[in-house]
Scaffold this motif. Structure first.
Motif, PDB file in Angstrom:
ATOM      1  N   THR A  92       2.507   4.552  -7.977  1.00  0.00           N
ATOM      2  CA  THR A  92       1.579   3.751  -8.971  1.00  0.00           C
ATOM      3  C   THR A  92       0.267   4.765  -9.343  1.00  0.00           C
ATOM      4  O   THR A  92       0.005   5.519  -8.506  1.00  0.00           O
ATOM      5  CB  THR A  92       1.007   2.389  -8.634  1.00  0.00           C
ATOM      6  OG1 THR A  92       0.050   2.671  -7.343  1.00  0.00           O
ATOM      7  CG2 THR A  92       2.089   1.412  -8.348  1.00  0.00           C
ATOM      8  N   VAL A  93      -0.036   4.743 -10.629  1.00  0.00           N
ATOM      9  CA  VAL A  93      -0.882   5.533 -11.081  1.00  0.00           C
ATOM     10  C   VAL A  93      -2.471   5.282 -10.395  1.00  0.00           C
ATOM     11  O   VAL A  93      -2.895   3.777 -10.506  1.00  0.00           O
ATOM     12  CB  VAL A  93      -1.029   5.749 -12.464  1.00  0.00           C
ATOM     13  CG1 VAL A  93      -2.199   6.499 -13.256  1.00  0.00           C
ATOM     14  CG2 VAL A  93       0.069   6.077 -13.053  1.00  0.00           C
ATOM     15  N   ALA A  94      -3.230   6.003  -9.937  1.00  0.00           N
ATOM     16  CA  ALA A  94      -4.442   5.653  -9.295  1.00  0.00           C
ATOM     17  C   ALA A  94      -5.429   5.474 -10.505  1.00  0.00           C
ATOM     18  O   ALA A  94      -5.361   6.060 -11.435  1.00  0.00           O
ATOM     19  CB  ALA A  94      -4.820   6.891  -8.478  1.00  0.00           C
ATOM     20  N   GLY A  95      -6.410   4.340 -10.134  1.00  0.00           N
ATOM     21  CA  GLY A  95      -7.327   4.167 -11.285  1.00  0.00           C
ATOM     22  C   GLY A  95      -8.184   5.293 -11.094  1.00  0.00           C
ATOM     23  O   GLY A  95      -8.522   6.147 -10.636  1.00  0.00           O
ATOM     24  N   ILE A  96      -9.477   4.904 -12.064  1.00  0.00           N
ATOM     25  CA  ILE A  96     -10.621   5.800 -11.858  1.00  0.00           C
ATOM     26  C   ILE A  96     -11.530   5.451 -11.182  1.00  0.00           C
ATOM     27  O   ILE A  96     -11.711   4.206 -10.603  1.00  0.00           O
ATOM     28  CB  ILE A  96     -11.286   5.403 -13.293  1.00  0.00           C
ATOM     29  CG1 ILE A  96     -10.389   5.750 -14.720  1.00  0.00           C
ATOM     30  CG2 ILE A  96     -12.646   6.178 -13.558  1.00  0.00           C
ATOM     31  CD1 ILE A  96     -10.655   5.045 -15.932  1.00  0.00           C
ATOM     32  N   GLY A  97     -12.099   6.376 -10.474  1.00  0.00           N
ATOM     33  CA  GLY A  97     -13.253   6.310  -9.419  1.00  0.00           C
ATOM     34  C   GLY A  97     -12.720   6.757  -8.056  1.00  0.00           C
ATOM     35  O   GLY A  97     -11.380   6.931  -7.873  1.00  0.00           O
ATOM     36  N   ARG A  98     -13.281   6.467  -7.249  1.00  0.00           N
ATOM     37  CA  ARG A  98     -13.020   6.831  -5.773  1.00  0.00           C
ATOM     38  C   ARG A  98     -12.109   5.719  -5.389  1.00  0.00           C
ATOM     39  O   ARG A  98     -12.324   4.664  -5.553  1.00  0.00           O
ATOM     40  CB  ARG A  98     -14.352   6.724  -4.767  1.00  0.00           C
ATOM     41  CG  ARG A  98     -13.992   7.120  -3.406  1.00  0.00           C
ATOM     42  CD  ARG A  98     -15.064   7.122  -2.501  1.00  0.00           C
ATOM     43  NE  ARG A  98     -16.560   7.710  -3.205  1.00  0.00           N
ATOM     44  CZ  ARG A  98     -17.629   7.906  -2.459  1.00  0.00           C
ATOM     45  NH1 ARG A  98     -17.560   7.733  -1.341  1.00  0.00           N
ATOM     46  NH2 ARG A  98     -18.623   8.401  -3.186  1.00  0.00           N
ATOM     47  N   PRO A  99     -10.955   6.128  -4.420  1.00  0.00           N
ATOM     48  CA  PRO A  99     -10.025   5.138  -3.973  1.00  0.00           C
ATOM     49  C   PRO A  99     -10.732   4.263  -2.812  1.00  0.00           C
ATOM     50  O   PRO A  99     -11.655   4.703  -2.292  1.00  0.00           O
ATOM     51  CB  PRO A  99      -8.967   5.969  -3.313  1.00  0.00           C
ATOM     52  CG  PRO A  99      -9.602   7.482  -3.029  1.00  0.00           C
ATOM     53  CD  PRO A  99     -10.402   7.517  -4.192  1.00  0.00           C
ATOM     54  N   THR A 100     -10.288   3.041  -2.661  1.00  0.00           N
ATOM     55  CA  THR A 100     -10.768   2.273  -1.510  1.00  0.00           C
ATOM     56  C   THR A 100     -10.410   2.664  -0.236  1.00  0.00           C
ATOM     57  O   THR A 100      -9.473   3.464  -0.046  1.00  0.00           O
ATOM     58  CB  THR A 100     -10.084   0.670  -1.758  1.00  0.00           C
ATOM     59  OG1 THR A 100      -8.980   1.100  -1.526  1.00  0.00           O
ATOM     60  CG2 THR A 100     -10.556   0.303  -3.185  1.00  0.00           C
ATOM     61  N   GLU A 101     -11.397   2.291   0.754  1.00  0.00           N
ATOM     62  CA  GLU A 101     -10.910   2.755   2.061  1.00  0.00           C
ATOM     63  C   GLU A 101      -9.934   2.005   2.801  1.00  0.00           C
ATOM     64  O   GLU A 101      -9.241   2.452   3.730  1.00  0.00           O
ATOM     65  CB  GLU A 101     -12.321   2.686   2.920  1.00  0.00           C
ATOM     66  CG  GLU A 101     -13.281   3.561   2.445  1.00  0.00           C
ATOM     67  CD  GLU A 101     -13.019   4.999   2.538  1.00  0.00           C
ATOM     68  OE1 GLU A 101     -12.342   5.667   3.555  1.00  0.00           O
ATOM     69  OE2 GLU A 101     -13.612   5.983   1.786  1.00  0.00           O
ATOM     70  N   LEU A 102      -9.656   0.774   2.260  1.00  0.00           N
ATOM     71  CA  LEU A 102      -8.619  -0.218   2.949  1.00  0.00           C
ATOM     72  C   LEU A 102      -7.576  -0.369   1.981  1.00  0.00           C
ATOM     73  O   LEU A 102      -7.735  -0.254   0.979  1.00  0.00           O
ATOM     74  CB  LEU A 102      -9.278  -1.234   3.304  1.00  0.00           C
ATOM     75  CG  LEU A 102     -10.475  -1.403   4.329  1.00  0.00           C
ATOM     76  CD1 LEU A 102     -11.068  -2.663   4.687  1.00  0.00           C
ATOM     77  CD2 LEU A 102      -9.856  -1.036   5.807  1.00  0.00           C
TER      78      LEU A 102
END
Length: 118
Positions: A55-65
């Motif tokens: 899937t394409v990652a969203g905008i911003g920093r990815p979540t930690e969990l």
């Protein structure tokens, strides 16, 4: 105050049509981008993701969990608030801290494995 970046939103239909046109070799990336009004880099990210079944990652920093764990935590916290415990930032931070500690996970971004106020 941090500068807020404005990101252009493309319709999912147009993105999908452009990706399909590229995958079927009907158009070049530039022509597909122009035809369907989608940015070339956006198309490239979607094509790369579709080739790798990701899937394409969203905008911003990815979540930690992982999303599954976040949903489980959210459901549990919602249940706790239904039992009458107040939902405060401190409660949320303590809950995530205890969860990570019991799981044996260490999140480098969190200070002492405790999430911040964001």
């Amino acid at each position: 105050m941090a500068k807020k970046e404005n990101f252009k939103s493309y319709s999912d239909d147009n993105k999908q049509l452009a990706v399909n046109a590229l995958c079927e070799n009907r158009r070049s990336r530039r022509k597909a981008a122009d035809t369907y009004c989608v940015n070339c880099e956006t198309l490239q990210r979607h094509i790369k993701a579709s080739e790798n079944n990701e899937t394409v990652a969203g905008i911003g920093r990815p979540t930690e969990l992982p999303q599954v764990e976040e949903q489980m935590l959210a459901q549990t916290i919602q249940t706790i608030t239904q039992w009458g415990f107040g939902r405060t930032k401190q409660l949320l931070q303590d809950f995530v801290f205890r969860y990570l500690t019991s799981k044996g996970s260490k999140v480098e971004r969190f200070s002492n494995n405790r999430p911040g106020i964001d």
